[in-house]
Design a protein around this motif. Structure first.
Motif, mmCIF file in Angstrom:
data_model
loop_
_atom_site.group_PDB
_atom_site.id
_atom_site.type_symbol
_atom_site.label_atom_id
_atom_site.label_comp_id
_atom_site.label_asym_id
_atom_site.label_seq_id
_atom_site.Cartn_x
_atom_site.Cartn_y
_atom_site.Cartn_z
ATOM 1 N N SER A 1 0.846 -1.209 0.000
ATOM 2 C CA SER A 1 0.000 0.000 0.000
ATOM 3 C C SER A 1 0.876 1.252 0.000
ATOM 4 C CB SER A 1 -0.913 -0.017 1.219
ATOM 5 O OG SER A 1 -0.198 -0.494 2.326
ATOM 6 N N ALA A 2 1.980 1.236 0.766
ATOM 7 C CA ALA A 2 2.848 2.435 0.765
ATOM 8 C C ALA A 2 3.454 2.599 -0.634
ATOM 9 C CB ALA A 2 3.958 2.256 1.796
ATOM 10 N N GLY A 3 3.809 1.446 -1.248
ATOM 11 C CA GLY A 3 4.380 1.527 -2.602
ATOM 12 C C GLY A 3 3.388 2.139 -3.582
ATOM 13 N N VAL A 4 2.116 1.736 -3.469
ATOM 14 C CA VAL A 4 1.099 2.274 -4.391
ATOM 15 C C VAL A 4 1.028 3.789 -4.251
ATOM 16 C CG1 VAL A 4 -1.398 2.445 -4.698
ATOM 17 C CG2 VAL A 4 -0.324 0.205 -4.596
ATOM 18 N N ILE A 5 0.984 4.253 -3.005
ATOM 19 C CA ILE A 5 0.864 5.716 -2.817
ATOM 20 C C ILE A 5 2.109 6.415 -3.349
ATOM 21 C CG2 ILE A 5 0.647 7.520 -1.070
ATOM 22 C CD1 ILE A 5 -0.865 5.329 0.605
ATOM 23 N N ALA A 6 3.286 5.814 -3.087
ATOM 24 C CA ALA A 6 4.529 6.462 -3.557
ATOM 25 C C ALA A 6 4.522 6.520 -5.090
ATOM 26 C CB ALA A 6 5.733 5.669 -3.058
ATOM 27 N N SER A 7 4.124 5.414 -5.715
ATOM 28 C CA SER A 7 4.147 5.378 -7.195
ATOM 29 C C SER A 7 3.152 6.389 -7.751
ATOM 30 C CB SER A 7 3.779 3.965 -7.658
ATOM 31 O OG SER A 7 3.404 4.035 -9.005
ATOM 32 N N PRO B 1 -5.516 8.866 -11.281
ATOM 33 C CA PRO B 1 -6.187 8.870 -9.967
ATOM 34 C C PRO B 1 -5.322 8.172 -8.919
ATOM 35 C CG PRO B 1 -7.244 7.347 -11.469
ATOM 36 C CD PRO B 1 -6.223 8.077 -12.266
ATOM 37 N N LEU B 2 -5.710 8.291 -7.632
ATOM 38 C CA LEU B 2 -4.840 7.854 -6.526
ATOM 39 C C LEU B 2 -4.480 6.385 -6.624
ATOM 40 C CD1 LEU B 2 -3.432 8.368 -3.837
ATOM 41 C CD2 LEU B 2 -5.593 7.868 -2.686
ATOM 42 N N LEU B 3 -5.492 5.523 -6.843
ATOM 43 C CA LEU B 3 -5.201 4.078 -6.738
ATOM 44 C C LEU B 3 -4.790 3.493 -8.083
ATOM 45 C CD1 LEU B 3 -7.970 2.875 -4.302
ATOM 46 C CD2 LEU B 3 -5.530 3.255 -3.872
ATOM 47 N N GLN B 4 -4.362 4.322 -9.017
ATOM 48 C CA GLN B 4 -4.051 3.806 -10.359
ATOM 49 C C GLN B 4 -3.025 2.667 -10.330
ATOM 50 O OE1 GLN B 4 -5.746 4.550 -13.017
ATOM 51 N NE2 GLN B 4 -4.570 2.920 -14.012
ATOM 52 N N PRO B 5 -1.912 2.769 -9.588
ATOM 53 C CA PRO B 5 -0.983 1.627 -9.593
ATOM 54 C C PRO B 5 -1.670 0.333 -9.144
ATOM 55 C CG PRO B 5 0.037 3.562 -8.582
ATOM 56 C CD PRO B 5 -1.383 3.914 -8.826
ATOM 57 N N ALA B 6 -2.576 0.433 -8.177
ATOM 58 C CA ALA B 6 -3.254 -0.790 -7.703
ATOM 59 C C ALA B 6 -4.121 -1.345 -8.830
ATOM 60 C CB ALA B 6 -4.120 -0.439 -6.491
ATOM 61 N N TYR B 7 -4.835 -0.444 -9.541
ATOM 62 C CA TYR B 7 -5.672 -0.942 -10.647
ATOM 63 C C TYR B 7 -4.803 -1.638 -11.691
ATOM 64 C CZ TYR B 7 -9.091 2.425 -8.776
ATOM 65 O OH TYR B 7 -9.943 3.124 -7.975
ATOM 66 N N ASP B 8 -3.628 -1.000 -11.978
ATOM 67 C CA ASP B 8 -2.761 -1.608 -13.017
ATOM 68 C C ASP B 8 -2.422 -3.044 -12.632
ATOM 69 O OD1 ASP B 8 -2.863 0.767 -14.236
ATOM 70 O OD2 ASP B 8 -0.856 1.453 -13.700
ATOM 71 N N ILE B 9 -2.046 -3.234 -11.368
ATOM 72 C CA ILE B 9 -1.609 -4.577 -10.962
ATOM 73 C C ILE B 9 -2.800 -5.528 -10.977
ATOM 74 C CG2 ILE B 9 -0.709 -5.896 -8.999
ATOM 75 C CD1 ILE B 9 1.198 -3.647 -8.509
ATOM 76 N N LYS C 1 5.932 -5.365 -11.720
ATOM 77 C CA LYS C 1 5.418 -4.047 -11.303
ATOM 78 C C LYS C 1 5.331 -3.998 -9.776
ATOM 79 C CE LYS C 1 4.781 -2.348 -15.390
ATOM 80 N NZ LYS C 1 5.713 -1.290 -15.861
ATOM 81 N N ILE C 2 4.959 -5.124 -9.143
ATOM 82 C CA ILE C 2 4.900 -5.142 -7.675
ATOM 83 C C ILE C 2 6.285 -4.900 -7.108
ATOM 84 C CG2 ILE C 2 4.626 -6.716 -5.723
ATOM 85 C CD1 ILE C 2 2.226 -7.898 -7.095
ATOM 86 N N SER C 3 7.287 -5.555 -7.728
ATOM 87 C CA SER C 3 8.641 -5.370 -7.173
ATOM 88 C C SER C 3 9.048 -3.912 -7.338
ATOM 89 C CB SER C 3 9.620 -6.304 -7.881
ATOM 90 O OG SER C 3 10.195 -5.669 -8.990
ATOM 91 N N HIS C 4 8.578 -3.252 -8.417
ATOM 92 C CA HIS C 4 8.928 -1.834 -8.583
ATOM 93 C C HIS C 4 8.247 -0.996 -7.505
ATOM 94 C CE1 HIS C 4 9.087 2.159 -10.586
ATOM 95 N NE2 HIS C 4 10.289 1.700 -10.928
ATOM 96 N N LEU C 5 6.989 -1.347 -7.188
ATOM 97 C CA LEU C 5 6.273 -0.589 -6.147
ATOM 98 C C LEU C 5 6.992 -0.736 -4.810
ATOM 99 C CD1 LEU C 5 2.450 -1.296 -6.658
ATOM 100 C CD2 LEU C 5 3.788 0.691 -7.336
ATOM 101 N N MET C 6 7.339 -1.997 -4.489
ATOM 102 C CA MET C 6 7.980 -2.233 -3.189
ATOM 103 C C MET C 6 9.305 -1.494 -3.120
ATOM 104 S SD MET C 6 7.457 -6.264 -2.669
ATOM 105 C CE MET C 6 6.182 -6.903 -1.617
ATOM 106 N N ALA C 7 10.046 -1.516 -4.261
ATOM 107 C CA ALA C 7 11.350 -0.829 -4.262
ATOM 108 C C ALA C 7 11.126 0.645 -3.966
ATOM 109 C CB ALA C 7 12.020 -1.007 -5.618
#
Lengths: 399, 148, 152, 310
Positions: free
Chosen positions: D20-26, D43-51, D223-229
């Motif tokens: 979740s922190a990764g999503v907000i940062a991305s 929009p805010l949750l766009q990275p989450a939608y992508d995944i 993409k998840i690994s990019h978010l976490m990074a």
């Protein structure tokens, strides 16, 4: 010799119907091979099935950016074949749309050229102010592109006075913005270092290849169909043919930008002198047997149409030759011998129609490095040499 | 409406295919990315490979030389995806309907290849960027109804 | 009128071989005898700096007529030199691409669309035709029927 | 005991929190970049939608690819980052850290980059192997200065190989710490694959770089690994150089530091053009590495001579 990567990295904006294959030794371009034909739709054969009045709508879709040039050249050819007269007001409307299209086409190219050497701000900026012209064109003709104004013997629709007045403010903003862009481009040291003396087209080679439009005018040859074969109201307007002698990419940039300013000046004159009333179509009955040639100064150069008629209501033969067809092969004279990093901007400098400029370029002899990237880095190196992190052009455009 | 099609409607990644168009529609597709229309508001993004694509933005009347390439792209794209035929030429070959070198609107070529790919037609010559975004939206809604 | 003045120069140079000419405002059509065709092209292109606009190929019943359009920009005059090419077996003529590099692509397109062969052309390759259209199919000929062209 | 472990692994410092922190940062990164170009942005949750969408897509496995490695490699990235996130948060919050955990962390942080390289190599496409060897060049480039900078920090903070040792007083207060921080920030920029060091997987430029053949869930994993990074790497900088965070007000202060580092990365991303991979190598080895070395020397001198600010 490294393997040839089958498809070049394709440009995010536009997939490339034209593929180049450059043979490169170290940093020097040896040969350029082009495979085109993805866009060939057989329009000439198609127009033989249409009547004289239907053909302008087919011919309008030859190229998306100069969709007024081909119908205009076709109508000139039909009028030449049948000796058809065009009323005064129709000439004014035709010339106005032609010059507005030149503005939008040159701005589009300025944005693209900026993008190719790594100035994305120029791209965003130029395309943002291009919307002004598109709005004006939509106001006058009803569509952003493919205006459907042309008809042998005149124009399809009239333009009311108040629409013309509404277009004036946009032209003034466009004038300031284009002047700003022109001055910013010319005194930007990185742009000069990047484009001066690059991809030079000698006058003699320009004549051999039959180059046209801004490409040949930048090599000092004052060929301009609007002056040589005056059509529309060009003989009544006060304007001048713009030429430069250097023949390099910077000269072509200058000619195009100055032509944009010239086109804005002409459009304002036309709006002032446009006659109020008067017929806009001489309704020709039929086209007598014979043949006619129409040439028109499109943004990229002379657009040539040949029409043969046997007295029926369909053209017997219709030959179309777009300006890029003659400008394109000049890459043999301008690109060979230059450094690889400059190849992209040289190929783009003849302003081949938008999709031909792509960088789906695959390289033999180099480990598949993509040309677009080389071109962008070349600009960055120059910026560092001048000790700037943001070139003056970008600063001007950023505020 | 299952979560797979919900996902695509929330983040439609676009991949642009030019099958011989006069690049009038291509410029309008590009205009969707520029500041004035900005398709990223609805999660849209231009991607570099058919593998990553959800919506194939296809323009042009499919010239004979482009057809085999287009079929390879259809093969390479990851299901489920939509084909958006942008412009009248892509919808119905438009003015090139009897041209010798144009082999058929996008819908016919796609259906010959594989019937259950959904094709959205966005007419207009060129369609305005707003029309393209609206067409995209309609396609994504239609995809929700279809069970994947 | 610059069309007739140029015609005088042509007749002065080539005499009767210039053949029938038609004139209209800014246009001059010339039907020279085939043997002086090259010299006339040389005369118009080199000596008068005529720019080759393009070559149109008209498919008449028994022959192809090649129209070489030269534009004399300084005079505002379009000179068209017509050259008939018989349709027997393998219609062919001499290529001018070596003297005028600009003509290379134009001749390649006419060769693949009409089947008129140009001897001495530097790069006889396809330009626009799709690979699925055979070498012997010439789409722009009048007698070419589109329907039976199979779609791969 | 097991319950605590499961909670750590799956909820707090583990999967849920990092994601979740990764999503907000991305989202923050994409939004700021869009605003810079006068655009509205996602929009805010766009990275989450992508995944979520990617996990719904079909998974295409190319024939020419090396099957088992093509499938397993994407898991390496998230696994490495998950572990490092737990170590990092644990070291700050309850302060439990074992000797040598910083070395383990440095190893784990290489996994995501390695995953992209191996993924590109095993997918059998000439373009993706081209992207992979560029990514490899980049990894070589930024590992050296990163290690030097971290050693400088260790020396500066009294030589203990425990992460907890850093949270006493911020290392960046001293000159060597500052130099080390700048060098490490640039390395993090490259590790995240942002401009100016993103030529390997340039999103828009090259056809997706090494990830060209990946689709569906496997691409989702990358993409998840990019978010976490996006969460772990700045957090790593905060802990080592900026004194980490503790409970209560400290947590807020820590979060602020994290956001500061993130905004720094975004600014670098938006104001610089892209560097070619060999230029990036030159930049790191002749630019960042000497800086980190200088920091190390200063730290050693400072330590021996007992001067605090050096």
């Amino acid at each position: 010799m490294a393997t040839t990567i089958p498809i070049g990295p394709y440009h995010p904006l536009q997939e490339e119907p034209e593929h180049y294959l450059l043979t490169v030794e170290e940093e020097e371009v040896l040969d350029v091979d082009v495979q085109i034909g993805y866009n060939h739709r057989g329009i000439e054969k198609l127009s033989e099935k249409k009547t004289f009045n239907q053909v302008p709508f087919v011919v309008e879709r030859v190229c998306g950016i100069c969709s007024h040039s081909h119908p205009y050249a076709y109508c000139l050819a039909v009028e030449d074949c049948g000796g058809i007269e065009v009323p005064e007001k129709a000439k004014y409307i035709r010339t106005l749309i032609g010059e507005l299209e030149r503005i939008h086409s040159h701005l589009l190219w300025a944005g693209l050229a900026g993008h190719f050497i790594g100035y994305d701000t120029v791209f965003m900026w130029a395309w943002r102010y291009r919307e002004e012209v598109l709005d004006v064109l939509e106001l006058l003709t009803g569509n952003r592109n493919a205006y459907a104004m042309m008809k042998p013997g005149g124009v399809q629709r009239d333009i009311p006075r108040e629409h013309l007045e509404e277009a004036r403010p946009s032209l003034t903003t466009l004038k300031e913005k284009s002047e700003m862009l022109y001055n910013a481009v010319l005194d930007d040291p990185v742009m000069k270092a990047r484009l001066e003396g690059v991809g030079v087209l000698e006058e003699e080679a320009a004549r051999d290849y039959g180059a046209l439009g801004p490409t040949v005018r930048a090599s000092g040859i004052p060929i301009d169909v609007r002056a040589d074969y005056p059509y529309g109201v060009y003989d009544e307007l006060d304007w001048k043919v713009i030429t430069r002698d250097a023949g390099d990419v910077l000269a072509r940039v200058e000619v195009r930008l100055l032509e944009t300013l010239e086109a804005i000046k002409m459009s304002e004159q036309i709006i002032d002198e446009m006659p109020e009333k008067g017929p806009i179509d001489s309704e020709p009955e039929n086209v007598p047997p014979g043949e006619g040639i129409g040439n028109y100064e499109a943004p990229r150069g002379e657009c040539f149409h040949y029409v043969g008629s046997d007295g029926s209501n369909r053209p017997v033969r219709h030959k179309i030759r777009a300006p890029t067809f003659m400008n394109f092969p000049t890459y043999k004279a301008t690109c060979v011998g230059e450094t690889v990093a400059d190849a992209t901007i040289i190929l783009a400098s003849v302003d081949p129609c938008y999709s031909c400029t792509e960088r789906a370029i695959s390289l033999k002899g180099r480990e598949g490095v993509d040309l677009m990237e080389l071109s962008v880095e070349r600009t960055e190196e120059l910026k560092r040499e001048f000790g700037l992190d943001e070139s003056p052009l970008e600063e001007v455009l950023n505020e | 409406m299952n979560w797979k099609s919900w996902g695509i409607s929330k983040s439609p990644w676009l991949y642009h295919v030019n099958t011989g168009s006069c690049n009038n529609c291509d410029i309008e597709v590009v205009d969707c990315l520029t500041p004035k229309f900005d398709v990223e508001r609805i999660g849209g993004k231009l991607v570099g490979s058919p593998r990553h694509a959800d919506v194939l933005m296809v323009t042009g009347p499919m010239t004979r030389k482009s057809k085999p390439r287009f079929e390879r792209i259809l093969e390479a794209s990851a299901r489920p995806f939509i084909v958006a035929a942008v412009g009248t030429c892509a919808c119905s070959k438009g003015i090139f309907h009897d041209a010798y070198n144009c082999v058929g609107p996008v819908r016919k070529v796609t259906e010959d290849f594989d019937e259950d790919i959904m094709v959205v037609n966005i007419p207009g010559c060129p369609p305005r960027p707003e029309a393209i975004i609206e067409g995209l939206d309609a396609g994504l809604k239609a995809l929700k109804e279809v069970e994947i | 009128m610059n069309a007739s003045s140029f015609k005088e120069e042509l007749s002065g140079r080539f005499g009767w071989k210039v053949g029938k000419t038609e004139k209209s405002s800014g246009r001059l059509y010339v039907n020279p005898e085939p043997e002086i065709f090259e010299d006339m092209v040389e005369f118009v292109f080199k000596e008068h700096g005529g720019r080759l606009a393009t070559i149109s190929c008209v498919d008449e019943e028994d022959l192809f007529r090649l129209l070489y359009h030269f534009s004399l920009d300084d005079r505002g005059l379009m000179v068209t030199i017509k050259l008939p090419v018989k349709k027997d077996g393998n219609p062919s003529t001499k290529s001018i691409a070596n003297e005028i590099p600009g003509a290379e692509w134009i001749e390649r397109e006419i060769r693949e669309m009409f089947g008129v062969d140009f001897e001495g052309h530097p790069a006889k390759k396809r330009l626009l035709k799709a690979d699925s259209v055979g070498d012997e199919d010439f789409p722009f000929r009048k007698d070419f029927d589109v329907e039976n062209l199979e779609v791969d | 005991m097991v319950g605590g472990l499961v909670f750590d692994f799956f909820v707090f410092p583990g999967l849920l929190f990092t994601l979740s922190a990764g999503v907000i940062a991305s989202w923050l990164v994409r939004k700021v970049s869009a605003l810079v170009q006068w655009r509205v942005g996602p929009p805010l949750l766009q990275p989450a939608y992508d995944i979520a969408k990617l996990f719904g897509k079909e998974n295409i496995i190319p024939e020419e690819s090396l099957e088992w490695s093509y499938l397993l490699v994407p898991l390496m990235g998230p696994a490495g980052l998950l572990l490092s996130s737990i170590i990092l948060v644990k070291a700050n919050y309850p302060g439990t850290s074992f000797v040598g955990d910083i070395i383990v962390l440095l190893y784990l942080l290489v996994l995501p980059g390695l995953a992209v390289v191996l993924g590109g190599m095993s997918s059998g496409n000439p373009l993706s192997s081209l992207g992979s060897n560029r990514e490899l060049k980049l990894i070589i480039a930024y590992e050296l200065p990163l290690l030097l900078a971290v050693t400088a920090a260790i020396v500066n903070a009294g030589g203990g190989l425990r992460l907890a040792g850093f949270t006493s007083e911020p290392v960046v207060a001293s000159i060597s710490g500052a130099f080390g921080f700048i060098a490490a920030l640039l390395c993090i920029q490259a590790e995240l694959g942002f401009i100016p060091f993103d030529s390997p997987e340039a999103e828009t430029e090259i056809m997706g770089g090494p990830l060209i053949e990946y689709s569906g869930p496997l691409l989702g994993l990358f993409k998840i690994s990019h978010l976490m990074a996006l969460l772990v790497l700045p957090l790593f900088l905060v802990t080592v150089f900026l004194g980490g965070f503790s409970t209560g007000w400290g947590a807020l202060w820590g979060a602020l530091k994290y956001v500061l580092v993130l905004v720094g990365i975004i600014l670098i991303k938006n104001t610089n053009p892209r560097l070619r991979s060999d230029q990036a190598l030159k930049f790191f080895w002749y630019g960042a590495a000497p800086l980190a070395l200088l920091a190390l020397v200063l730290a050693v001198v400072g330590n021996l001579a007992g001067i605090g600010w050096l």
